[in-house]
Design an enzyme around this catalytic site. Structure first.
Site, mmCIF file in Angstrom:
data_model
loop_
_atom_site.group_PDB
_atom_site.id
_atom_site.type_symbol
_atom_site.label_atom_id
_atom_site.label_comp_id
_atom_site.label_asym_id
_atom_site.label_seq_id
_atom_site.Cartn_x
_atom_site.Cartn_y
_atom_site.Cartn_z
ATOM 1 N N GLU A 74 -3.872 3.475 6.603
ATOM 2 C CA GLU A 74 -3.761 3.202 5.078
ATOM 3 C C GLU A 74 -4.281 4.546 4.496
ATOM 4 O O GLU A 74 -3.649 4.643 3.385
ATOM 5 C CB GLU A 74 -4.437 1.959 4.803
ATOM 6 C CG GLU A 74 -4.084 1.632 3.402
ATOM 7 C CD GLU A 74 -4.902 0.624 2.892
ATOM 8 O OE1 GLU A 74 -5.065 -0.457 3.622
ATOM 9 O OE2 GLU A 74 -5.666 0.412 1.865
ATOM 10 N N SER B 297 -10.355 -0.202 4.194
ATOM 11 C CA SER B 297 -9.738 -0.388 5.365
ATOM 12 C C SER B 297 -8.879 0.890 5.851
ATOM 13 O O SER B 297 -8.434 1.409 4.980
ATOM 14 C CB SER B 297 -8.549 -1.541 5.000
ATOM 15 O OG SER B 297 -9.206 -2.686 4.875
ATOM 16 N N ARG C 179 0.653 -1.171 -0.057
ATOM 17 C CA ARG C 179 0.040 -0.146 -0.028
ATOM 18 C C ARG C 179 0.985 1.292 -0.194
ATOM 19 O O ARG C 179 0.699 2.200 0.652
ATOM 20 C CB ARG C 179 -1.041 -0.101 1.170
ATOM 21 C CG ARG C 179 -1.912 -1.089 1.547
ATOM 22 C CD ARG C 179 -2.718 -1.154 0.082
ATOM 23 N NE ARG C 179 -3.428 -2.475 0.102
ATOM 24 C CZ ARG C 179 -3.170 -3.623 -0.444
ATOM 25 N NH1 ARG C 179 -1.994 -3.541 -1.199
ATOM 26 N NH2 ARG C 179 -3.700 -4.881 -0.524
HETATM 27 C C1 FAD Z 1 -15.290 -0.089 -0.280
HETATM 28 C C2 FAD Z 1 -13.726 0.051 -0.555
HETATM 29 C C3 FAD Z 1 -12.955 -1.133 -0.550
HETATM 30 C C4 FAD Z 1 -11.621 -1.024 -0.814
HETATM 31 N N1 FAD Z 1 -10.810 -1.911 -0.959
HETATM 32 C C5 FAD Z 1 -9.467 -2.180 -1.182
HETATM 33 C C6 FAD Z 1 -8.876 -3.098 -1.396
HETATM 34 O O1 FAD Z 1 -9.206 -4.303 -1.468
HETATM 35 N N2 FAD Z 1 -7.332 -3.185 -1.625
HETATM 36 C C7 FAD Z 1 -6.803 -1.847 -1.625
HETATM 37 O O2 FAD Z 1 -5.707 -1.611 -2.025
HETATM 38 N N3 FAD Z 1 -7.606 -0.544 -1.530
HETATM 39 C C8 FAD Z 1 -9.018 -0.837 -1.138
HETATM 40 N N4 FAD Z 1 -9.532 0.374 -1.052
HETATM 41 C C9 FAD Z 1 -8.865 1.618 -0.981
HETATM 42 C C10 FAD Z 1 -8.971 2.449 -2.313
HETATM 43 O O3 FAD Z 1 -10.033 2.207 -3.105
HETATM 44 C C11 FAD Z 1 -7.381 2.385 -3.024
HETATM 45 O O4 FAD Z 1 -6.549 2.750 -2.244
HETATM 46 C C12 FAD Z 1 -7.459 2.977 -4.268
HETATM 47 O O5 FAD Z 1 -6.265 2.644 -4.841
HETATM 48 C C13 FAD Z 1 -7.428 4.594 -4.202
HETATM 49 O O6 FAD Z 1 -7.871 5.065 -5.673
HETATM 50 P P1 FAD Z 1 -8.501 6.566 -6.053
HETATM 51 O O7 FAD Z 1 -8.358 6.727 -7.242
HETATM 52 O O8 FAD Z 1 -9.829 6.578 -5.240
HETATM 53 O O9 FAD Z 1 -7.339 7.258 -5.221
HETATM 54 P P2 FAD Z 1 -7.609 8.705 -4.298
HETATM 55 O O10 FAD Z 1 -8.420 8.315 -2.927
HETATM 56 O O11 FAD Z 1 -8.332 9.851 -4.899
HETATM 57 O O12 FAD Z 1 -6.275 9.053 -3.915
HETATM 58 C C14 FAD Z 1 -5.483 8.209 -3.069
HETATM 59 C C15 FAD Z 1 -4.220 8.971 -3.038
HETATM 60 O O13 FAD Z 1 -3.591 8.735 -4.244
HETATM 61 C C16 FAD Z 1 -3.137 10.047 -4.814
HETATM 62 N N5 FAD Z 1 -3.618 10.001 -6.316
HETATM 63 C C17 FAD Z 1 -4.876 9.856 -6.669
HETATM 64 N N6 FAD Z 1 -4.771 9.877 -8.214
HETATM 65 C C18 FAD Z 1 -3.465 9.975 -8.384
HETATM 66 C C19 FAD Z 1 -2.879 10.174 -9.725
HETATM 67 N N7 FAD Z 1 -3.260 9.887 -10.853
HETATM 68 N N8 FAD Z 1 -1.349 10.485 -9.666
HETATM 69 C C20 FAD Z 1 -0.780 10.452 -8.743
HETATM 70 N N9 FAD Z 1 -1.267 10.438 -7.376
HETATM 71 C C21 FAD Z 1 -2.718 10.099 -7.306
HETATM 72 C C22 FAD Z 1 -3.827 10.930 -4.074
HETATM 73 O O14 FAD Z 1 -3.431 12.426 -4.210
HETATM 74 C C23 FAD Z 1 -3.847 10.519 -2.635
HETATM 75 O O15 FAD Z 1 -2.710 10.634 -2.197
HETATM 76 C C24 FAD Z 1 -10.944 0.293 -0.846
HETATM 77 C C25 FAD Z 1 -11.939 1.411 -0.517
HETATM 78 C C26 FAD Z 1 -13.238 1.158 -0.259
HETATM 79 C C27 FAD Z 1 -13.904 2.675 -0.323
#
Ligand code: FAD
EC number: 1.3.1.98
Length: 299
Positions: free
Chosen positions: A292, A222, A173
């Protein structure tokens, strides 16, 4: 900020909003306003925005689905850059796929399954964009982004830099993305597999997720990383914190590593609850749980 918004409107076809409430853009439905909120339509608009923001010395925050972000109640002083329109994808042959940083991960997983490409099917149901998944090295089951990532196209004020996955030092992560760079696109490599098997695998992963994680209220997945050899949800459960609440933020009754927004929760509620969980679990086990979720913005 109005002057900057006017300049951004000159170079962007996508929206330029002033004071946009960020709770509209996070899965927790929490977050104060952004000074400026933009959603570039393509890589050219993204690069032009970054050049302008760097010239006037305004910080920026990339935002994907907002599914791993806790934005404080005071919001973000600077520009939030929503990547959702950067969705171009291209199947290049020999298992290689080039995808835009704003493409929903689930779309990629399904498209790969149809083409018989294996490597990310266990991530089905993670509500991420590709860029957010790279930034967090998202993973589930035995798979993660690191297992398929070859290179990323990083956008910055000076243009696009191609960076190898090895340089990102991807771990559990985490990714060492250079400061101020945005994942505009990623080059991924998959292995051949039977499309029907992949589709079944996706369905079973989605079903498991619904069973284990269908918490019914806004959340960010999480909240804590699993400490080595331990599972965060078990430590929280054993500490008797199931259903424990601060304000309108509550440890989910169903999945104790999820914090749910019961309605109108503030970031300060979630932060106080995180601190309480850390304190109580540490007192009982000696283990300090590491969040996380990424915490950003002003209090
Ligand atoms: C119901 C649920 C289930 C989940 N299950 C999992 C799981 O099984 N495994 C897991 O690993 N995670 C899980 N997550 C967490 C989350 O979905 C992941 O961490 C995901 O990768 C975040 O992606 P996002 O596009 O929403 O990023 P955001 O939440 O929008 O951003 C997260 C971080 O990444 C940065 N960021 C976003 N886009 C970019 C980009 N294009 N370039 C550079 N930096 C960027 C942001 O600035 C921030 O620091 C879950 C979340 C939810 C709500």
């Amino acid at each position: 900020m109005n002057f900057l918004a006017a300049e951004l409107r000159d170079i962007l076809q996508g929206p330029v909003l002033v004071g946009e409430p960020l709770r509209r853009h996070t899965t927790w439905r929490i977050g104060g306003p952004a000074d400026i909120f933009i959603a570039p339509r393509n890589e050219t608009e993204l690069l032009a925005s970054l050049r302008l923001l760097a010239r006037v010395d305004v910080p920026w925050l990339p935002l994907g689905t907002g599914s791993n972000l806790l934005i404080r109640d005071g919001g973000f002083r600077g520009a939030v850059i929503h990547t959702g329109a950067l969705r171009d994808s291209e199947f290049l042959g020999e298992g290689r796929v080039r995808v835009g940083g704003g493409l929903p991960l689930m779309r990629l997983v399904r498209a790969c399954a149809r083409k018989g490409l294996a490597g990310l099917e266990d991530l089905a149901g993670i509500p991420a964009t590709v860029g957010g998944a790279v930034a967090m090295n998202a993973g589930a089951g035995g798979q993660d982004i690191a297992g398929v990532l070859e290179t990323v196209s990083l956008a910055g004020p000076d243009g696009i830099e191609i960076c190898s996955a090895a340089r990102l030092d991807l771990g559990y992560r985490r990714a060492a993305l250079p400061h101020g760079r945005i994942v505009a696109a990623a080059l991924l490599r998959f292995q051949p597999a039977d499309p029907q098997w992949l589709e079944q695998r996706i369905q079973s992963r989605l079903q498991n997720r619904r069973k284990a994680q269908g918490v019914g209220k806004p959340n960010a997945g999480s909240v804590f990383k699993n400490p080595p050899g331990e599972q965060a949800w078990k430590l929280i459960d054993r500490a008797g914190l199931r259903g424990y609440a601060v304000g309108n933020a509550e440890v989910s009754e169903k999945h104790t590593n999820f914090i749910v927004n019961r309605g109108g929760a503030r970031a300060s509620d979630v932060l106080a609850l995180i601190a309480e969980i850390q304190r109580i679990v540490r007192e009982q086990t000696g283990i300090l749980l590491e969040p996380e979720v990424q915490v950003v913005g002003d209090a």
